[in-house]
Design a protein around this motif. Structure first.
Motif, PDB file in Angstrom:
ATOM      1  N   SER A 199       5.518   9.152  -1.172  1.00 15.32           N
ATOM      2  CA  SER A 199       5.227   8.003  -0.381  1.00 15.32           C
ATOM      3  C   SER A 199       4.966   6.818  -1.493  1.00 15.32           C
ATOM      4  O   SER A 199       5.999   6.546  -2.639  1.00 15.32           O
ATOM      5  CB  SER A 199       3.321   8.608  -0.813  1.00 15.32           C
ATOM      6  OG  SER A 199       3.706   8.358  -2.422  1.00 15.32           O
ATOM      7  N   LEU A 212       1.973   5.983   3.113  1.00 15.82           N
ATOM      8  CA  LEU A 212       3.800   6.417   3.953  1.00 15.82           C
ATOM      9  C   LEU A 212       4.698   4.979   4.323  1.00 15.82           C
ATOM     10  O   LEU A 212       3.145   3.896   4.123  1.00 15.82           O
ATOM     11  CB  LEU A 212       3.435   7.618   5.393  1.00 15.82           C
ATOM     12  CG  LEU A 212       2.724   7.648   5.407  1.00 15.82           C
ATOM     13  CD1 LEU A 212       2.255   8.592   7.247  1.00 15.82           C
ATOM     14  CD2 LEU A 212       3.348   9.045   4.321  1.00 15.82           C
ATOM     15  N   LYS A 213       5.618   5.031   4.549  1.00 17.52           N
ATOM     16  CA  LYS A 213       6.407   3.709   4.682  1.00 17.52           C
ATOM     17  C   LYS A 213       6.972   3.538   5.903  1.00 17.52           C
ATOM     18  O   LYS A 213       7.216   4.144   7.022  1.00 17.52           O
ATOM     19  CB  LYS A 213       7.157   4.254   3.541  1.00 17.52           C
ATOM     20  CG  LYS A 213       7.281   4.126   2.545  1.00 17.52           C
ATOM     21  CD  LYS A 213       8.856   4.509   1.570  1.00 17.52           C
ATOM     22  CE  LYS A 213       8.533   4.764   0.206  1.00 17.52           C
ATOM     23  NZ  LYS A 213       9.429   4.801  -0.657  1.00 17.52           N
ATOM     24  N   THR A 214       6.057   2.603   6.595  1.00 15.67           N
ATOM     25  CA  THR A 214       6.291   2.271   8.220  1.00 15.67           C
ATOM     26  C   THR A 214       6.688   1.420   8.599  1.00 15.67           C
ATOM     27  O   THR A 214       7.441   1.236   9.667  1.00 15.67           O
ATOM     28  CB  THR A 214       4.751   1.714   8.624  1.00 15.67           C
ATOM     29  OG1 THR A 214       4.262   0.741   8.115  1.00 15.67           O
ATOM     30  CG2 THR A 214       3.656   2.945   8.463  1.00 15.67           C
ATOM     31  N   SER A 252       7.975   3.098  13.609  1.00 14.66           N
ATOM     32  CA  SER A 252       6.724   3.779  12.977  1.00 14.66           C
ATOM     33  C   SER A 252       5.690   3.756  13.676  1.00 14.66           C
ATOM     34  O   SER A 252       4.464   5.052  12.950  1.00 14.66           O
ATOM     35  CB  SER A 252       6.541   3.822  11.830  1.00 14.66           C
ATOM     36  OG  SER A 252       6.414   2.429  10.931  1.00 14.66           O
ATOM     37  N   PHE A 278       2.379   6.781  13.105  1.00 16.96           N
ATOM     38  CA  PHE A 278       2.290   7.057  11.922  1.00 16.96           C
ATOM     39  C   PHE A 278       0.515   7.315  12.976  1.00 16.96           C
ATOM     40  O   PHE A 278      -0.294   7.844  12.188  1.00 16.96           O
ATOM     41  CB  PHE A 278       2.749   5.581  11.329  1.00 16.96           C
ATOM     42  CG  PHE A 278       1.056   4.955  10.434  1.00 16.96           C
ATOM     43  CD1 PHE A 278       1.508   5.777   9.423  1.00 16.96           C
ATOM     44  CD2 PHE A 278      -0.172   4.668  10.742  1.00 16.96           C
ATOM     45  CE1 PHE A 278      -0.035   5.511   8.300  1.00 16.96           C
ATOM     46  CE2 PHE A 278      -1.325   4.102   9.770  1.00 16.96           C
ATOM     47  CZ  PHE A 278      -0.940   4.844   8.688  1.00 16.96           C
ATOM     48  N   SER A 280      -1.884   9.977  11.261  1.00 16.60           N
ATOM     49  CA  SER A 280      -3.487   9.859  11.136  1.00 16.60           C
ATOM     50  C   SER A 280      -4.124  10.573  11.278  1.00 16.60           C
ATOM     51  O   SER A 280      -5.552  11.268  10.756  1.00 16.60           O
ATOM     52  CB  SER A 280      -3.428   8.011  11.079  1.00 16.60           C
ATOM     53  OG  SER A 280      -2.890   7.592  10.186  1.00 16.60           O
ATOM     54  N   GLY A 324      -0.608   3.150   5.396  1.00 15.32           N
ATOM     55  CA  GLY A 324       1.372   2.653   5.812  1.00 15.32           C
ATOM     56  C   GLY A 324       1.516   1.310   5.534  1.00 15.32           C
ATOM     57  O   GLY A 324       0.702   0.279   5.078  1.00 15.32           O
ATOM     58  N   LEU A 370       9.298   7.816  10.648  1.00 12.84           N
ATOM     59  CA  LEU A 370       8.448   7.501   9.792  1.00 12.84           C
ATOM     60  C   LEU A 370       8.557   8.354   8.619  1.00 12.84           C
ATOM     61  O   LEU A 370       9.178   9.243   8.445  1.00 12.84           O
ATOM     62  CB  LEU A 370       7.024   9.136  10.165  1.00 12.84           C
ATOM     63  CG  LEU A 370       6.052   8.213   9.864  1.00 12.84           C
ATOM     64  CD1 LEU A 370       5.600   7.114   9.381  1.00 12.84           C
ATOM     65  CD2 LEU A 370       4.237   8.989   9.539  1.00 12.84           C
TER      66      LEU A 370
END
Length: 377
Positions: free
Chosen positions: A150, A157-159, A298, A302, A306, A319, A339
């Motif tokens: 993460s 999250l990494k968007t 993403s 995402f 969610s 994100g 994602l």
């Protein structure tokens, strides 16, 4: 899951040690075989061992890596441990816990049909041998889910991710005796100094501002969290003897870009560098390495993640756009919705403080399992 994680962490897998990476691949492959009921396809490229599982016609690609930045023997000074809900050990966060969560998530599905798993052995050094394998593996998939850790200790999250480029500017001058006839030389060190200033000022030349030796290139929306592109001179070397005008110098340059447009623009500027001293000559080597993972790749995933988190009663997802790159950059550039940051929650990646929040492993695994299920439809 902790027992599986302990086994992976204790099997060291420093990227530069191909034999260690091969041993790690055996351990990871055995874990996948036990949990999924099928062994992997083992792909060795350039001496680096990668693993791939394919179930039916793949619709979702799960991406991970089993190499780490930790030199062999690190397990002696940073042994595997679990205390107070915190797991530690070399590579525990980046990204062996992500692999454990990935295998357990797929094992929890009614069927793995439609899932492809790729675990490469050289992500930490740029995925040079596995890039083509990644791009081949994602072809035809509707989603790529990346099991990197993460973005922060709260589980964001990494968007989006910046793309990376690396350059080496080689300066050719002419040697001469520094005491007897320095005027007959062409000082590559002096020319390199000019080039360092030019490179650091590239952003200013584009009108986006520059600061502290880092060029900032226009083209990024600060609201995305990525900020501007950065063009940073890093390593510098010159000369062969204290009493000789340097005939050769080298300048390394690290570039991080938020968009492919910015990456192309920086490349054009780097290749347009010109010498300042009469008779000096420049070579610009290198170029783009990982393309950017732009926010649009993403967005839909995402939003889906969610909704799933809400259904599971988990905290609302956040994100974050980050400057570092991953193999998600390649899957996104290949046109597949991607994602990232779906792996372990913790902190201290690549540092002595590396850790995983054990209490988040099962919730993240449940989130991933349901995301796989929805994405492969």
């Amino acid at each position: 899951m902790l027992a599986d994680l302990a086994e992976l962490v204790r099997c060291e897998s420093f990227s530069a040690d191909h034999a260690a990476v091969a041993r790690s691949a055996e351990v990871v492959g055995a874990l996948g075989r036990r949990l999924l009921g099928a062994g992997p396809e083992t792909v060795v490229i350039g001496g680096v061992t990668h693993l791939r599982w394919t179930f039916g016609t793949p619709r979702v690609l799960l991406v991970g890596h089993h190499d780490t930045v930790w030199p062999m023997g690190s397990i002696e000074s940073r042994p595997w441990s679990v205390a107070g809900g915190i797991a530690r050990g070399p590579g525990v966060l980046d990204m062996k816990a992500g692999l454990v969560q990935m295998f357990h998530a797929v094992a929890s599905l009614p069927s793995p049909d439609g899932v492809r798993i790729l675990v490469n052995g050289d992500e930490e050094v740029g995925s040079a041998t596995s890039r083509q394998l990644i791009e081949e593996s994602v072809r035809g998939c509707a989603a790529a889910l990346v099991l990197e850790a993460s973005a922060d200790a709260e589980g964001a999250l990494k968007t989006a991710r910046k793309g990376t480029s690396r350059y080496e500017v080689v300066v050719h001058g002419r040697a001469a005796h520094a005491g007897l006839e320095p005027q007959k030389g062409i000082n590559a060190a002096v020319e390199a100094a000019h080039q360092v200033l030019s490179i650091a000022g590239l952003g200013a030349g584009l009108g986006a501002g520059v600061g502290a030796g880092v060029g900032a290139v226009e083209g990024a929306d600060p609201l995305l969290g990525l900020g501007p592109a950065t063009v940073t001179p890093t390593l510098l070397s010159a000369g062969s003897a204290r009493n000789t005008v340097p005939a050769l110098a080298r300048v390394s340059v690290d570039v991080r870009v938020p968009t492919s447009v910015a990456q192309d623009r920086v490349d054009s500027l780097m290749r347009g560098l010109t010498p300042r001293l009469p008779g000096a000559r420049l070579e610009v080597l290198g170029g783009s390495r990982r393309p950017p993972m732009e926010p649009g790749s993403s967005a839909a995933l995402f939003a889906l993640a969610s909704r799933i988190a809400a259904e599971l009663g988990q905290e609302p997802l956040r994100g974050i756009a980050v400057g570092g790159a991953s193999d998600g950059n390649y899957t996104a550039a290949a046109g597949c919705p991607t994602l990232d940051g779906l792996g372990a929650v913790g902190g201290g990646a690549h540092a002595d403080t590396e850790y995983v929040n054990v209490g988040q492993m099962v919730p993240r695994t449940r989130l991933l399992a349901r995301l796989i299920e929805r994405s492969r439809r």
